[in-house]
Design an enzyme around this catalytic site. Structure first.
Site, PDB file in Angstrom:
ATOM      1  NE  ARG A  92      -2.238   1.368   3.667  1.00 28.66           N
ATOM      2  CZ  ARG A  92      -2.925   1.497   4.801  1.00 28.66           C
ATOM      3  NH1 ARG A  92      -4.216   1.275   4.810  1.00 28.66           N
ATOM      4  NH2 ARG A  92      -2.322   1.821   5.919  1.00 28.66           N
ATOM      5  CG  MET A 166      -2.269   6.569   3.282  1.00 30.57           C
ATOM      6  SD  MET A 166      -0.712   6.240   4.123  1.00 30.57           S
ATOM      7  CE  MET A 166       0.444   6.594   2.807  1.00 30.57           C
ATOM      8  NE  ARG A 169      -4.087   6.583  -3.229  1.00 35.38           N
ATOM      9  CZ  ARG A 169      -4.203   6.212  -4.497  1.00 35.38           C
ATOM     10  NH1 ARG A 169      -4.930   6.949  -5.321  1.00 35.38           N
ATOM     11  NH2 ARG A 169      -3.598   5.146  -4.939  1.00 35.38           N
ATOM     12  CG  ASP A 170      -6.305   1.510   2.581  1.00 36.41           C
ATOM     13  OD1 ASP A 170      -7.415   1.053   2.920  1.00 36.41           O
ATOM     14  OD2 ASP A 170      -5.244   0.864   2.678  1.00 36.41           O
ATOM     15  N   PRO A 171      -9.325   4.159   3.736  1.00 36.21           N
ATOM     16  CG  PRO A 171     -11.511   4.864   3.347  1.00 36.21           C
ATOM     17  CD  PRO A 171     -10.414   4.034   2.748  1.00 36.21           C
TER      18      PRO A 171
END
Length: 461
Positions: A92, A166, A169-171
């Site tokens: 990630r 960030m 995009r990726d909670p």
């Protein structure tokens, strides 16, 4: 960021008390528990390697953080750079765009926001909030007069925008009991560094340092400490930690905040909340915003209450709660700020949890004055995404001796009367301390504002 404790009530009767500021204490019968509402300076440098982020595995490389900025008199914007641990590669992180960390100027940051918006990776409303946050933060840091103010604002905001992006995009999902994320990226130090740049330490004050030292000793001996406090801004936890970091480091780093759902759902708040120890709850003030979610919220709050009980049984816990159920706000007519009224049921529930933990517990009244650096909206807002007004200003923190429930209510036979009397005792102490801090900071009296019960100091100078 963060914190206040609230309860969902089936009925409520308000009783008003008077204190030297603006006095009210309410009581309600509870059916379900809890609520809350989540900083530092210094200079960051860009890293050549992918920036470190929360993950279950370790990351590759060491994030290059710049040299520590020397702060003048430790009292302005500068602060130590945040260190991150070296770790194995994380997919990630590798794929995460370096849009903001590569910025060399404020214009680059703004262009980065627009670039990610046009690419469809940033919702327009979040992008607008990020741009506004950068401009307001930059103006506030420039108020400090620090010779490297531009660099401090740029480096702090580059990291803040990177963390916000960030998470969009990726909670990240918070658990009922969230422990501060310190590695591979140290969200706690990131938050301290960000808020430190907004604090004028030369006009900031700590009240009754000896009592904070007393609390540290009790914590090391296994006792629990409950800080019953007013609540002024999202920056409260960071301000408390910043003013205690040199004299009461255990409290500064281990404090657990009862945190409302807004600070764990607002995109601009979440990275800062990730660096705090939290008990996550749904606010009483927003419990009925969506009728279909009421039962879910009550069940979640009950789960958080059980988590709190388990934590207290382990001992050596310091928990900060604001039993007003939200942030202080100024009187609409006089514009004067004062501690918001305490909910007597919230105080009593916390008191009973502490007494039933099976280890010694002590409840202290704590006063916080820091609304200038990040004031809340004038009214409670239903929607997520409030406008952040930011300033560089002095702040204050004070604590008074612990108040024992049984000693305070020994002559009272009616439980409701005893509950109200104990709440009033805590609230009056917070008001008294708050007035002293107001005289020191806004009244420009400084250390001369000290009283026989509130001794002010500036241990960071």
């Amino acid at each position: 960021m963060i914190s206040s404790l609230s309860f969902s009530s089936s009925s409520s009767t308000a009783t008003l008390f008077t204190c030297s500021t603006a006095p009210r204490v309410s009581t309600s019968r509870i059916s379900c528990f809890v609520k809350t509402d989540g900083g530092g300076g210094g200079v960051w440098r860009r890293s050549r390697c992918p920036y470190l982020v929360l993950c279950t595995s370790k990351l590759r490389g060491v994030a290059d953080m710049l040299d520590e900025e020397n702060s003048y008199s430790r009292g302005t914007a500068a602060a130590p750079a945040v260190a991150a641990s070296s770790s194995v590669s994380d997919q990630r992180e590798i794929l995460h765009p370096q849009t903001f960390l590569d910025a060399r100027s404020g214009e680059d940051l703004l262009l980065g926001i627009r670039k990610e918006t046009e690419a469809g990776r940033l919702p327009i409303n979040v992008a607008q909030a990020m741009e506004e946050l950068y401009l307001n933060y930059q103006n506030a840091v420039l108020q400090s007069g620090h010779p490297n103010a531009n660099e401090i604002a740029l480096s702090n905001m580059a990291v803040a925008l990177d963390r916000i992006f960030m998470d969009v995009r990726d909670p990240f999902q918070f658990s009922p009991h969230h422990e501060a994320i310190r590695e591979p990226f140290d969200y706690y130090l990131f938050g301290q560094k960000y808020i430190r740049a907004l604090v004028d330490f030369r006009s900031s004050f700590l009240g009754n340092m000896s009592i904070f030292n007393e609390m540290e000793k009790k914590l090391h001996q296994g006792a629990n400490i409950i800080l019953v406090s007013n609540h002024q801004s999202e920056a409260d936890p960071a301000v408390i930690s910043l003013l205690l970091e040199s004299t009461s480091p255990f409290i500064a780093e281990n404090m657990i905040c009862v945190a409302g759902d807004r600070v764990v759902t607002d995109p601009l708040c979440k990275p800062f909340s990730m660096g705090r120890n939290l008990l996550c709850v749904y606010s009483k003030k927003h419990m009925n915003d969506d009728p279909e979610l009421i039962d879910m919220k009550k069940k979640a709050n009950t789960k958080s209450l059980k988590e709190m009980a388990l934590l207290l049984r382990g001992g050596s816990k310091v928990i900060w709660i604001a039993p007003s159920g939200g942030r202080d706000r100024p009187d609409p007519d006089t514009k004067e700020w004062y501690p918001a009224p305490f909910d007597a049921s919230a105080v009593d529930n916390m008191r009973r949890l502490t007494e039933h933990a099976g280890v010694p517990g002590h409840i202290y009244p704590l006063a916080v004055l820091c609304y200038d650096i990040m004031p809340p909206p004038p009214q409670v807002e239903k929607d997520i995404g409030e406008k952040r007004m930011i300033s560089f200003h002095g702040v204050g923190l004070s604590v008074a001796s612990n108040i024992n429930y049984h000693e305070t209510t020994a002559t009272l036979k009616d439980p409701e009367e005893a509950k109200m009397a104990y709440t009033q005792s805590l609230y009056s102490s917070v008001c008294e301390q708050y007035n002293v801090l107001t005289s020191a900071i806004h009244g420009k009296q400084g250390l001369k504002a000290s009283t026989p019960t509130v001794s002010l100091s500036q241990p960071w100078l």
